[in-house]
Each structure stands twice: as C-alpha cells, then as structure tokens.
Design an enzyme around this catalytic site. Structure first.
Site, PDB file in Angstrom:
ATOM      1  N   HIS A 139       0.813  -1.211   0.000  1.00 30.53           N
ATOM      2  CA  HIS A 139       0.000   0.000   0.000  1.00 30.53           C
ATOM      3  C   HIS A 139       0.844   1.256   0.000  1.00 30.53           C
ATOM      4  O   HIS A 139       2.064   1.223   0.201  1.00 30.53           O
ATOM      5  CB  HIS A 139      -0.966   0.008   1.191  1.00 30.53           C
ATOM      6  CG  HIS A 139      -0.339  -0.058   2.545  1.00 30.53           C
ATOM      7  ND1 HIS A 139       0.424   0.951   3.070  1.00 30.53           N
ATOM      8  CD2 HIS A 139      -0.388  -1.022   3.495  1.00 30.53           C
ATOM      9  CE1 HIS A 139       0.816   0.616   4.293  1.00 30.53           C
ATOM     10  NE2 HIS A 139       0.344  -0.585   4.577  1.00 30.53           N
ATOM     11  N   CYS A 155       2.736  -4.859   6.654  1.00 25.67           N
ATOM     12  CA  CYS A 155       2.522  -4.633   5.225  1.00 25.67           C
ATOM     13  C   CYS A 155       3.803  -4.146   4.553  1.00 25.67           C
ATOM     14  O   CYS A 155       4.808  -3.908   5.206  1.00 25.67           O
ATOM     15  CB  CYS A 155       1.404  -3.616   5.019  1.00 25.67           C
ATOM     16  SG  CYS A 155      -0.200  -4.160   5.633  1.00 25.67           S
TER      17      CYS A 155
END
Length: 180
Positions: A139, A155
């Site tokens: 992301h 992440c």
C-alpha cells in the site's frame, strides 16, 4: 464545467450521473471503476508475471519472467526480521503468496492484498496456539512519509505515486515471493 465525482448534478435539461451516484443506486460497476481516475494510469507495457520482495534490501521488483520491469524502495513492518508468526508481531511474512484483492478506497491511498496467511501459516500458528493475523497489503501511505524507518503492522509500503503505478501494473492472481 467540472463536476465533483460522486454527485448528481442538474445541468439545464441533462442530469450528470457520476460513479458514486451509480454505486449508491446499487448499479454494479467493474472492479476499480469506483476510484478517482487520477489514481490510475493505463499501463501498456509487458505484463507483471511475479513480484519479488527482498526484505533485507528493502526492495520490491515487479517482474516479467526473469526481467525486472520496475524496482521500488519499500518500508516494512515495525519488527521486520523473521517470518510473520502471529497477529500484532509487526513482521512482514516471508514465502510465496498471490495478490488476491485490491482496495481503491484504502486508508493508505491504494492497496493490493497478499494472500497471507496460507495453509502453512495457519498450521504454524495453530501449533503455537496463536492467531496468524491477516490483512497484509502492499500500500501507499496515509500521507507522504520520510523513508527513514519501518512503520507498518506487517505490510509493504511505498510512496503514493509509486502505489498508483503498482496498482495499474499488477493484476489479481500475480504470484508474490517475499524473501528474508
């Protein structure tokens, strides 16, 4: 005159209907049709056949076969060394997964999902009596950040501009290999 996306406007005798008004009315749109056009660039190059992430080098490569199409500097989980074992450990998983979903409305600009946990991850966590966690994504950022430390919950983060490029290039089903 330009109209804000997501609203219905009367213009004399014509009504301009935007994507948001169609969604609110329950009209199905193709995947990705709901995100603002500025977040997408049309990619016309070779297909991305896999993604390789090198945690120690803080690098992600988009591949076409054995050829690197693009490389990106990345930020990882706040505790990046080692394989993700359980929810909240701040680690980025290691191993082979696939891109299995995308979110054009992510709180982190745009995001594409990684299929963590796989069967092996769930079995390892069950043997330890812990929750393996989930929701691991590539992301952007909630706002542009300095690239001086790892900060995610596990992440893989890139700049928002880079995430727009990745989002356009990578399709669901693309294999991703995450190396220590």
């Amino acid at each position: 005159m330009r109209y804000p996306r997501g609203e219905r406007h009367q213009t004399g005798q014509a009504t301009v209907i935007t994507r948001r008004s169609l969604l609110l009315a329950g009209v199905a749109l193709p995947l990705g049709a709901c995100a603002p056009r500025s977040k997408f660039r049309h990619y016309r190059g070779p297909a991305v056949t896999s993604i390789r992430v090198y945690k120690a080098e803080r690098r992600m490569d988009l591949m076409h076969g054995d050829r690197v199409l693009r490389s990106f500097a990345i930020e990882l989980g706040s505790n990046p060394v080692g394989h993700k074992i359980q929810a909240g450990d701040g680690r980025t998983p290691e191993g082979s997964y696939v891109i299995d979903r995308r979110n054009p409305n992510s709180a982190y600009h745009l995001s594409i999902g990684i299929s963590y946990p796989n069967a092996e991850d769930r079995a390892r966590a069950a043997a330890l009596g812990v929750d393996p966690g989930g929701d691991i994504f590539i992301h952007g950022t909630p706002r542009e950040r300095r690239r001086d430390r790892d900060w995610t919950a596990g992440c893989i983060a890139v700049s928002n501009r880079e995430m727009e490029e990745i989002y356009a290039m990578v399709q669901d089903g693309t294999p991703i290999h995450i190396f220590p």
